[in-house]
Write a protein that holds these residues in place. Structure first.
Motif, PDB file in Angstrom:
ATOM      1  N   SER A  35      33.904  57.927 -19.724  1.00 45.74           N
ATOM      2  CA  SER A  35      33.266  57.425 -21.156  1.00 45.74           C
ATOM      3  C   SER A  35      33.455  58.724 -22.102  1.00 45.74           C
ATOM      4  N   ASP A  40      34.482  50.093 -21.496  1.00 43.76           N
ATOM      5  CA  ASP A  40      33.958  51.243 -20.673  1.00 43.76           C
ATOM      6  C   ASP A  40      33.110  50.646 -19.326  1.00 43.76           C
ATOM      7  N   GLU A  41      33.885  50.423 -18.321  1.00 42.87           N
ATOM      8  CA  GLU A  41      32.989  49.896 -17.269  1.00 42.87           C
ATOM      9  C   GLU A  41      32.257  48.646 -17.805  1.00 42.87           C
TER      10      GLU A  41
HETATM   11 MG   LIG Z   1      30.563  56.350 -18.313  1.00 41.26          MG
END
Ligand SMILES: [Mg+2]
Ligand SMILES: Nc1ncnc2c1ncn2[C@@H]1O[C@H](COP(=O)(O)OP(=O)(O)OP(=O)(O)O)[C@@H](O)[C@H]1O
Lengths: 837, 252
Positions: free
Chosen positions: B68, B189-190
């Motif tokens: 991240s 992000d994911e």
């Molecule tokens: Mg993360």
């Protein structure tokens, strides 16, 4: 340690950390409680101390006296003393005359002059302090013309000493000579003179304020019934101490209303800050629950925490309240010293019950405020308590029931206010109205914001409006507090404004002549038979158009004591202020069997135009009919107006108190100069102008209401704290949202302006809502309270500029309060804010 | 509000183009250390990375490895504590926050694991935000929103608020919002971290079909092996360093 104990201490730790991490929230909560408590303490202290001052002043020079004879609102004839001594054989009797005068050295503050008979005073055991240092004072007072003793406080304030002369402000340059000082540190401001001197200076020749007596129970019983027949009152001194004099009632009621209002505003502030700090952590409590904490534990946590915070806030608030209160007290005492009391007493006392009451309010409001959201958080299924959407939806359901509750409260209040004649109930009614408004405020703001959002095609505006609406589940109490504070701010302002306007208007009617002439000794003038000559001489002066004549005296009858006003109105004058046309009123007045009554009289006696009224005259009971009612604020005991000629016939009293001189347009100054010349030549007249009296009255009025203005300022401060609270809640909630906006590419300026738009909308929303509430509050205070308390009717004027000041206050408070949090939200990197979940 | 261009959410009127020209991203000697973290070693150390326009890059690594952090730097949500980030060859180091915001608004679309839709705006309005920010004509914007909704199969949801959608639906809106203004770079992000497998697959397809191709760069952090298999490049972060894993090869 048991598992439960561990659990609990961890919960407490989480609470503690929360406040450590948000010192602003901690400060705000404590400050909110403190300001609320301080407001209550300060206003109460002012009211309490003024009560104490009244009492202390009543005790002054009473000595061993057990009873007093007086006639509320009027003076006693001084031959009464001789009769009391002769007919009833009461030697222990001391006459007093009290009045106020203004000195040339200090024209803005009046000072009281107490006239006693030193010999009788000594017999009753009063005034001993005055004569302790030496008997020379004693003799000097009685033998030297114009001799006075001054209190230590006066000596200090005016910087004068024994041997100095004190010039009177009005009157032909008369002066008093100081022959000594009365020691003492209590701060009373007064001049002490022999009774004859005082009567002369106060133009009360032949009149007494009261007679103090030292009586046995038998004597008292006998006297009471005898005196009642003459319209006189015999009261135990002890009873008069706590008793509120008619003159002071209006002021005390004003204070009482203020202290209740302060209580409400204070409690609201406490409520809103505390409930906010709990609501903010509802999710956290839900999380605890989801981790297995029991409901009771969560509840305990919240309440423990709030007790600790409230303790800090209450302690600070009591301290701050005492400090603020001491300031207010000197303000209030100055006012009552100027207006009502014959002596001004510097009294500042802190009463324990009063502090306890404020502390209880602080704790009570805090716990009450915390309990509801805490119970809610503890009750909700753990997972759901964490979901914002759930809270919002619940809030939406609550909106309906809130509005219903509000309407029900308002209806109950309306019924109460319509039918009560009881002052206390009227206050309760006003309270209920305000609470109803506060309950309705959040849903109303929410609806209007939703409406605005729907109506606006401009996305930033509808976005800002919608987030204000969405955040109301948390900001609600703060919005209500803000609304109440702003309503108080403008409502109290409107009330003072209307009151002042009414008084001003009334003054323009009751002081309708341009120049006022008063005989220094009306009895002498009447006895000399020179009245006609004097009037003719006045009429002859160039520029004089007309004269009005008046005489006031007490009018005792079975139901209390009103004042009889005997008048010969001037044709070109304005008096009386009545709903009927003046010509018709004056025509009725001229008829022998007609009188006018003031509004308070009509209300007290429950009489109206056309009713019969029997008055006790020296020639026996006489029937009159009431031709009209008129406005009068000079006394709440009531006034009966009668034509002067008729009065003289019936009462055999030829004295005159005031001659009003009406001048041609633009001629007042020249007429004044001539009348002053005449007064100088004759030496038995005092001259003043209506303009001066009017100015003086308004000055006194303004001073009376200074404390009210202070309350307004406090309300303003409360508004600011409330709005800071609301905005903090909003800002915190939207931390993530702001970060998202920034991730989407909003520039700092855009984020800032969005935030400011929200602050502005929130403040303005509450401010606009406060407009009708403030107006309603003022209307209730002016119309309902005054009518119930005094029977006064007043004009009610909405000063829109003042009202918009309230809205402006809320809007500016919103902007200012949002300043820091709005900017702070930009300091953080969006990445960090987004991470926090 | 007289300074019209800056003061409105709509943004600069000259930000006309809806279709960004392809740009490359580079990291030069980038190091990242969180100020609050004390003596803990830096999260990222001396990272050098070139991402040409049109790349499809996946970043993997254990939880807490700094995925991240890296994406935030690439997306200009954060500034590195060392080195510099270049967007289209331009260093962002000396940029003001306002300039950074302009880069984010114009060139980058970001999809978060936890959606981050604006709760007080409806689906439609959420999609409008980036368009208005970039100064789109209202008619063009409305058309664009319409086609986005259609593409994500959300037409009957347009008037709902985010809280009234399922997680998968919310993420679909979030993706559409990220590509609405046709940014040159899409960062996710994911994006499937909070979703079940079938939904995750749907989301991935959506991301790939809109976020990649025509010169658009797609950068994604993920734990999903399936995604790794589809990317052009896979990078692994470990102990603050970046390792290039063989393209399309299975990760050990
Ligand atoms: Mg993360
Ligand atoms: N604001 C911060 N302050 C201090 N340390 C931070 C902060 N944000 C992240 N970290 C630390 O930086 C490291 C990298 O965090 P990052 O969120 O980038 O990891 P990640 O690879 O995305 O993990 P995950 O797969 O769990 O999302 C972690 O060790 C984390 O503790």
């Amino acid at each position: 340690m048991t598992a439960a104990a561990v659990n609990r201490s961890l919960l407490l730790l989480a609470g503690l950390r929360f406040y450590l991490r948000h010192p602003g929230q901690l400060g705000l909560t404590v400050a909110g409680i403190a300001l609320g408590v301080a407001t209550v303490v300060a206003i109460d202290l002012a009211a309490y101390s003024s009560g104490q001052a009244f009492e202390a002043s009543t005790r002054l020079f009473r000595g061993q006296a057990t009873h007093e004879i007086s006639r509320p609102g009027d003076s006693l004839p001084d031959d009464l003393l001789a009769r009391v001594r002769r007919d009833y054989g009461i030697a222990m009797s001391a006459p007093t005359v009290e009045g106020r005068l203004r000195l040339a050295v200090e024209p803005r503050r009046s000072i009281s002059l107490i006239g006693i008979d030193p010999l009788s005073a000594a017999r009753v055991g009063g005034a001993t302090a005055a004569f302790a240092p030496g008997a020379s004072n004693f003799a000097g007072l009685m033998t030297q013309p114009g001799a006075v003793l001054i209190s230590a406080a006066v000596a200090q304030e005016l910087g004068v000493e024994t041997g100095d002369e004190l010039k009177l402000l009005d009157g032909g340059g008369e002066s008093l000579s100081i022959i000594g000082q009365v020691p003492g540190e209590s701060g009373e401001r007064y001049l002490l003179a022999d009774i004859a001197t005082a009567q002369e200076i106060l133009q009360r020749t032949g009149q007494l304020t009261r007679i103090d007596l030292r009586l046995t129970a038998d004597q008292a019983g006998l006297l009471t019934s005898q005196l009642r027949q003459e319209g006189l009152q015999l009261r135990p001194v002890a009873a008069t101490l706590g008793q509120v004099d008619a003159m002071t009632r209006s002021f005390r009621i004003n204070l009482q209303a203020l202290s209740l209002l302060a209580l409400l505003v204070g409690a609201f502030l406490v409520f809103s800050t505390v409930s906010f700090s709990v609501v903010r952590r509802r999710e956290m409590f839900g999380l605890f629950r989801s981790l297995g904490a029991r409901r009771r534990e969560v509840l305990q946590l919240v309440l423990t925490e709030i007790v600790v915070l409230a303790a800090a806030g209450v302690a600070l608030g009591l301290l701050g309240g005492i400090v603020l209160g001491s300031g207010l007290v000197s303000l209030v005492l100055r006012t009552i010293g100027d207006l009502y009391l014959s002596t001004s007493v510097d009294y500042f006392g802190v009463s324990l019950p009063l502090l306890l009451k404020a502390a209880l309010i602080g704790f009570g409001a805090s716990l009450g405020a915390a309990a509801w959201p805490a119970i809610e958080a503890a009750r909700a299924p753990p997972r759901r308590a964490m979901l914002r959407a759930y809270l919002e939806r619940q809030g939406r359901q609550a909106a309906g029931s809130r509005l219903l509750l509000s309407v029900a409260l308002a209806c109950a209040a309306a019924v109460l206010l319509l039918f009560t004649r009881e002052l206390r109930l009227a206050f309760v009614g006003i309270f209920m109205v305000l609470i109803a408004a506060a309950v309705a405020a959040p849903p109303l703001v929410q609806f209007s914001m939703r409406g605005l959002a729907a109506a606006s095609t401009w996305l930033p505006l509808s976005y800002a409006a919608r987030s204000v609406a969405a955040n109301l589940s948390r900001t609600g109490p703060a919005v209500a507090a803000l609304m109440i504070a702003v309503a108080t701010f403008s409502g109290v302002g409107l009330m003072i404004g209307s009151f002042r306007l009414s008084v001003d208007e009334w003054l323009s009617y009751s002081l309708d002549a341009d120049v006022l002439v008063r005989p220094t000794d009306s009895r002498a003038l009447a006895a000399s038979g020179e009245e006609a000559d004097l009037l003719a001489e006045l009429r002859r002066l160039p520029g004089v158009m007309d004269l009005s004549l008046s005489r006031r005296r007490a009018l005792p009858d079975g139901q209390g004591i009103a004042t009889l006003l005997a008048v010969q109105p001037a044709v070109q004058g304005r008096w009386p202020q009545s709903e009927q046309p003046r010509a018709r009123v004056l025509a009725s007045l001229a008829r022998p069997d007609q009188v006018l009554v003031s509004e308070p009289f009509a209300r007290k006696r429950d009489v109206a135009e056309g009713d019969a009224l029997s008055l006790l005259t020296p020639a026996g009971e006489r029937e009159f009919s009431i031709a009209a009612t008129f406005v009068d604020y000079s006394t709440d005991l009531g006034l009966v107006a009668m034509e002067l000629g008729r009065y003289r016939q019936l009462f055999g009293d030829q004295q005159l108190d005031t001659i009003g001189v009406f001048t041609a347009t633009g001629q007042t100054a020249t007429v004044l100069a001539q009348v002053e010349d005449l007064a100088d030549r004759r030496g038995d007249l005092r001259v003043t102008t209506s303009a001066f009296l009017r100015q003086l009255s308004l000055l006194v009025f303004d001073r009376t209401f200074t404390i009210t203005q202070v309350l307004r300022l406090i309300a303003g401060l409360v508004a600011v704290i409330a709005v800071i609270n609301a905005l903090q809640a909003q800002r915190l909630d939207s931390r993530r949202e702001i970060a998202t906006l920034r991730a989407l590419g909003f520039s700092p300026g855009q984020v800032l302006r969005l935030g400011e738009m929200q602050s502005l909308l929130l403040g303005t929303g509450a401010g606009v809502l406060a407009v009708p509430v403030g107006i309603l509050m003022a209307w209730l205070l002016i119309v309902v309270v005054n009518r119930i308390a005094f029977g006064w009717s007043m004009v009610f004027v909405i000063d829109w500029w003042l009202v918009s000041q309230g809205v402006l206050l809320a809007a500016v408070a919103g902007l200012l309060a949002g300043w820091l949090p709005n900017r702070r939200s930009l300091r953080e990197s969006p990445a960090v804010a987004l991470r926090a979940d | 509000m007289s300074r019209a261009p800056e003061s409105t959410v709509v943004g600069r009127p000259d930000a006309r183009r809806l279709s960004a020209s392809p740009i490359s991203l580079s990291l030069r000697q980038v190091g990242m250390r969180y100020p609050a973290a004390g003596d803990v070693p830096a999260v990222l150390r001396d990272i050098n990375l070139e991402i040409p326009a049109g790349d499809y890059l996946v970043i993997v690594g254990r939880s807490g490895s700094g995925k991240s952090t890296l994406l935030n730097l690439l997306g200009c949500l954060d500034q590195p504590s060392q080195g510099e980030v270049l967007v289209g060859g331009q260093s962002t180091r000396a940029m003001t926050e306002t300039e950074l915001a302009a880069v984010r608004r114009r060139d980058i679309g970001f999809v978060f694991q936890s959606f981050n839709l604006i709760p007080t705006l409806t689906v439609r309005e959420n999609l409008l935000v980036p368009l208005q920010l970039n100064g789109a004509e209202s008619e063009a914007a409305a058309e664009r929103v319409f086609s986005l909704l259609a593409a994500a199969d959300l037409k009957d949801r347009e008037a709902r608020f985010p809280e009234e959608l399922s997680g998968g639906e919310q993420q679909r809106v979030a993706i559409m919002r990220a590509i609405a203004h046709e940014p040159a770079v899409l960062i996710a992000d994911e994006p499937t971290g909070n979703l079940d497998l079938p939904t995750a697959r749907l989301i991935l397809e959506l991301l790939e079909s809109f976020g990649h191709g025509q010169g658009r760069t797609l950068i994604m952090a993920t734990h999903s092996r399936e995604v790794m298999g589809r990317a052009q490049r896979v990078l692994q972060i470990s102990e603050g360093r970046l390792l290039e894993v063989t393209a399309a090869g299975p990760v050990p």
